[in-house]
Design a protein around this motif. Sequence first.
Motif, PDB file in Angstrom:
ATOM      1  N   LEU A   1      38.354 -35.113  12.864  1.00  0.00           N
ATOM      2  CA  LEU A   1      39.327 -36.199  12.841  1.00  0.00           C
ATOM      3  C   LEU A   1      39.751 -36.544  11.416  1.00  0.00           C
ATOM      4  O   LEU A   1      38.950 -36.492  10.486  1.00  0.00           O
ATOM      5  CB  LEU A   1      38.742 -37.444  13.512  1.00  0.00           C
ATOM      6  N   ILE A   2      41.007 -36.929  11.282  1.00  0.00           N
ATOM      7  CA  ILE A   2      41.576 -37.335   9.997  1.00  0.00           C
ATOM      8  C   ILE A   2      42.174 -38.731  10.145  1.00  0.00           C
ATOM      9  O   ILE A   2      42.906 -38.993  11.111  1.00  0.00           O
ATOM     10  CB  ILE A   2      42.676 -36.357   9.539  1.00  0.00           C
ATOM     11  N   GLU A   3      41.870 -39.608   9.209  1.00  0.00           N
ATOM     12  CA  GLU A   3      42.475 -40.941   9.227  1.00  0.00           C
ATOM     13  C   GLU A   3      43.775 -40.925   8.424  1.00  0.00           C
ATOM     14  O   GLU A   3      43.825 -40.423   7.302  1.00  0.00           O
ATOM     15  CB  GLU A   3      41.532 -41.988   8.642  1.00  0.00           C
ATOM     16  N   LEU A   4      44.812 -41.488   9.011  1.00  0.00           N
ATOM     17  CA  LEU A   4      46.103 -41.643   8.343  1.00  0.00           C
ATOM     18  C   LEU A   4      46.251 -43.080   7.879  1.00  0.00           C
ATOM     19  O   LEU A   4      45.974 -44.016   8.636  1.00  0.00           O
ATOM     20  CB  LEU A   4      47.251 -41.290   9.299  1.00  0.00           C
ATOM     21  N   GLN A   5      46.691 -43.253   6.646  1.00  0.00           N
ATOM     22  CA  GLN A   5      46.915 -44.587   6.106  1.00  0.00           C
ATOM     23  C   GLN A   5      48.145 -45.220   6.762  1.00  0.00           C
ATOM     24  O   GLN A   5      48.908 -44.543   7.453  1.00  0.00           O
ATOM     25  CB  GLN A   5      47.083 -44.511   4.590  1.00  0.00           C
ATOM     26  N   PRO A   6      48.374 -46.519   6.558  1.00  0.00           N
ATOM     27  CA  PRO A   6      49.506 -47.181   7.211  1.00  0.00           C
ATOM     28  C   PRO A   6      50.871 -46.560   6.919  1.00  0.00           C
ATOM     29  O   PRO A   6      51.813 -46.748   7.684  1.00  0.00           O
ATOM     30  CB  PRO A   6      49.423 -48.610   6.661  1.00  0.00           C
ATOM     31  N   ASP A   7      50.981 -45.800   5.815  1.00  0.00           N
ATOM     32  CA  ASP A   7      52.253 -45.134   5.507  1.00  0.00           C
ATOM     33  C   ASP A   7      52.214 -43.646   5.859  1.00  0.00           C
ATOM     34  O   ASP A   7      53.045 -42.869   5.395  1.00  0.00           O
ATOM     35  CB  ASP A   7      52.588 -45.306   4.027  1.00  0.00           C
ATOM     36  N   TYR A   8      51.248 -43.233   6.681  1.00  0.00           N
ATOM     37  CA  TYR A   8      51.051 -41.846   7.113  1.00  0.00           C
ATOM     38  C   TYR A   8      50.489 -40.945   6.011  1.00  0.00           C
ATOM     39  O   TYR A   8      50.440 -39.720   6.187  1.00  0.00           O
ATOM     40  CB  TYR A   8      52.345 -41.213   7.639  1.00  0.00           C
ATOM     41  N   SER A   9      50.072 -41.487   4.893  1.00  0.00           N
ATOM     42  CA  SER A   9      49.448 -40.656   3.866  1.00  0.00           C
ATOM     43  C   SER A   9      47.984 -40.428   4.225  1.00  0.00           C
ATOM     44  O   SER A   9      47.425 -41.101   5.103  1.00  0.00           O
ATOM     45  CB  SER A   9      49.564 -41.319   2.492  1.00  0.00           C
ATOM     46  N   ILE A  10      47.344 -39.473   3.543  1.00  0.00           N
ATOM     47  CA  ILE A  10      45.945 -39.141   3.777  1.00  0.00           C
ATOM     48  C   ILE A  10      45.164 -39.381   2.494  1.00  0.00           C
ATOM     49  O   ILE A  10      45.470 -38.778   1.455  1.00  0.00           O
ATOM     50  CB  ILE A  10      45.783 -37.672   4.217  1.00  0.00           C
ATOM     51  N   ALA A  11      44.166 -40.235   2.560  1.00  0.00           N
ATOM     52  CA  ALA A  11      43.398 -40.608   1.365  1.00  0.00           C
ATOM     53  C   ALA A  11      42.188 -39.692   1.193  1.00  0.00           C
ATOM     54  O   ALA A  11      41.035 -40.145   1.151  1.00  0.00           O
ATOM     55  CB  ALA A  11      42.964 -42.068   1.449  1.00  0.00           C
ATOM     56  N   LEU A  12      42.435 -38.394   1.133  1.00  0.00           N
ATOM     57  CA  LEU A  12      41.383 -37.412   0.924  1.00  0.00           C
ATOM     58  C   LEU A  12      41.765 -36.494  -0.233  1.00  0.00           C
ATOM     59  O   LEU A  12      42.950 -36.288  -0.506  1.00  0.00           O
ATOM     60  CB  LEU A  12      41.169 -36.560   2.184  1.00  0.00           C
ATOM     61  N   ARG A  13      40.755 -35.942  -0.891  1.00  0.00           N
ATOM     62  CA  ARG A  13      41.017 -34.992  -1.972  1.00  0.00           C
ATOM     63  C   ARG A  13      41.775 -33.773  -1.432  1.00  0.00           C
ATOM     64  O   ARG A  13      41.468 -33.263  -0.356  1.00  0.00           O
ATOM     65  CB  ARG A  13      39.712 -34.528  -2.620  1.00  0.00           C
ATOM     66  N   ARG A  14      42.744 -33.302  -2.211  1.00  0.00           N
ATOM     67  CA  ARG A  14      43.550 -32.114  -1.905  1.00  0.00           C
ATOM     68  C   ARG A  14      44.251 -32.208  -0.548  1.00  0.00           C
ATOM     69  O   ARG A  14      44.491 -31.185   0.114  1.00  0.00           O
ATOM     70  CB  ARG A  14      42.705 -30.847  -1.968  1.00  0.00           C
ATOM     71  N   ALA A  15      44.601 -33.412  -0.141  1.00  0.00           N
ATOM     72  CA  ALA A  15      45.319 -33.586   1.123  1.00  0.00           C
ATOM     73  C   ALA A  15      46.805 -33.320   0.908  1.00  0.00           C
ATOM     74  O   ALA A  15      47.366 -33.695  -0.116  1.00  0.00           O
ATOM     75  CB  ALA A  15      45.109 -34.997   1.666  1.00  0.00           C
ATOM     76  N   PRO A  16      47.475 -32.687   1.858  1.00  0.00           N
ATOM     77  CA  PRO A  16      48.910 -32.449   1.732  1.00  0.00           C
ATOM     78  C   PRO A  16      49.699 -33.723   2.010  1.00  0.00           C
ATOM     79  O   PRO A  16      49.171 -34.700   2.565  1.00  0.00           O
ATOM     80  CB  PRO A  16      49.181 -31.393   2.800  1.00  0.00           C
ATOM     81  N   ASP A  17      50.963 -33.710   1.642  1.00  0.00           N
ATOM     82  CA  ASP A  17      51.860 -34.811   1.961  1.00  0.00           C
ATOM     83  C   ASP A  17      52.400 -34.583   3.370  1.00  0.00           C
ATOM     84  O   ASP A  17      53.184 -33.657   3.603  1.00  0.00           O
ATOM     85  CB  ASP A  17      53.008 -34.856   0.948  1.00  0.00           C
TER      86      ASP A  17
END
Length: 395
Positions: free
Chosen positions: A116-132
Amino acid sequence: MTPPAPLTWQEDGQTRSALWVADHGARPPSKVMVVDDTLNAGTAYRLACEGTGLLWRGDFQNARQLLQALKRRLDRPARKKPVKVKASDNAHPTPSVFNAHRQAQSQRARVLGQILIELQPDYSIALRRAPDVQAACQQAWGPADGQHRVVSLRSLQGVIGSFEWRKNGVEVPALGENLRIHPHYGVFSPVRGEYVQLVAKAPWPEALKAHSVAFDIGVGTGVLSALLVRRGAAQVVGSDLSERALACARDNLQRLGLQNQVQLLHTDLFPPGLAALVVCNPPWLPARATSLLEQAVYDEGSQMLKGFLSGLPAHLYEGGEGWLILSDLAEHLGLRSREELLSWIAQAGLQVLGRMDVKPVHGKASDETDPLHAARAAEVTSLWRLGAAANPPVN
């Protein structure tokens, strides 16, 4: 899409929650564990098989590698003991093999869906080397609304892939040189172009000379509506129950400059009125869909197919035709017989005016380790030209 539901987990001594986002049919895991790069593939596989959701807090690319490791573990038995099936063995229908295959695929998807991946409120991902992934998520789910979301990594990869398909498009030679269809998320892509070629080559009904109106039932990406206009239909009405499909068709028709010649309606099966040609490419297999894309493949109880056939005579001008595009894969799997199809045609007061066949070309037809290889190798896609019977049955 299933309406987002809350997903709750424990992290850093606190109870946290976010909206669970999934294609319909995918339930949120009942248990969630926060994990990172220290998790090894063996433990991850065991937990995923138990139904534990693994909420990733490590490097994003390491999560991708872990997902690949799970795929290898799931596919390992098939590679060790490949079962080759000859096309000649297809004389015996195998609905049980099909059902077992679907069950295995469902279990595989369930296990792979536990990362599972958590998406921030603006759909960004707060993980290292995460894509946009913001643009891709917006196209799939609409504008961000300020809420945290959790999605399976596998589903997120599907969203990203769909975004690329939509951006680059799929070339459709039947429409003209270098012309493309741009599928949206959740709308089936016309990657198997043999059915499009059948519509491009079928003899044009004489009735279109007097009534140049055609219907496209289940418009999808709009590829067949565009082709009908290219072939000479002055007006096409495309219908679909999916708002996603209608938006996709509208986008493609505008790209091709055909929006003024195709009317799109949100309705089940037939638009009101009559047409000289009615085209329908229903889902080919009579089974229950468990995802957005499966709705283009599975038609539970052959309801759309039967609905098209039974309603067709009432929507044809005199001398008009209905073109049914259908694979016979269901027949080779023992899910539907040719006799059943012909009986539905006759009961609807229709007759077969002609049929065009083509052998599909896709990788699975030559994969002898595929449990459904025998059926796929024998598959034929047909365009059935149907017209009103001279002596329709009396109900």
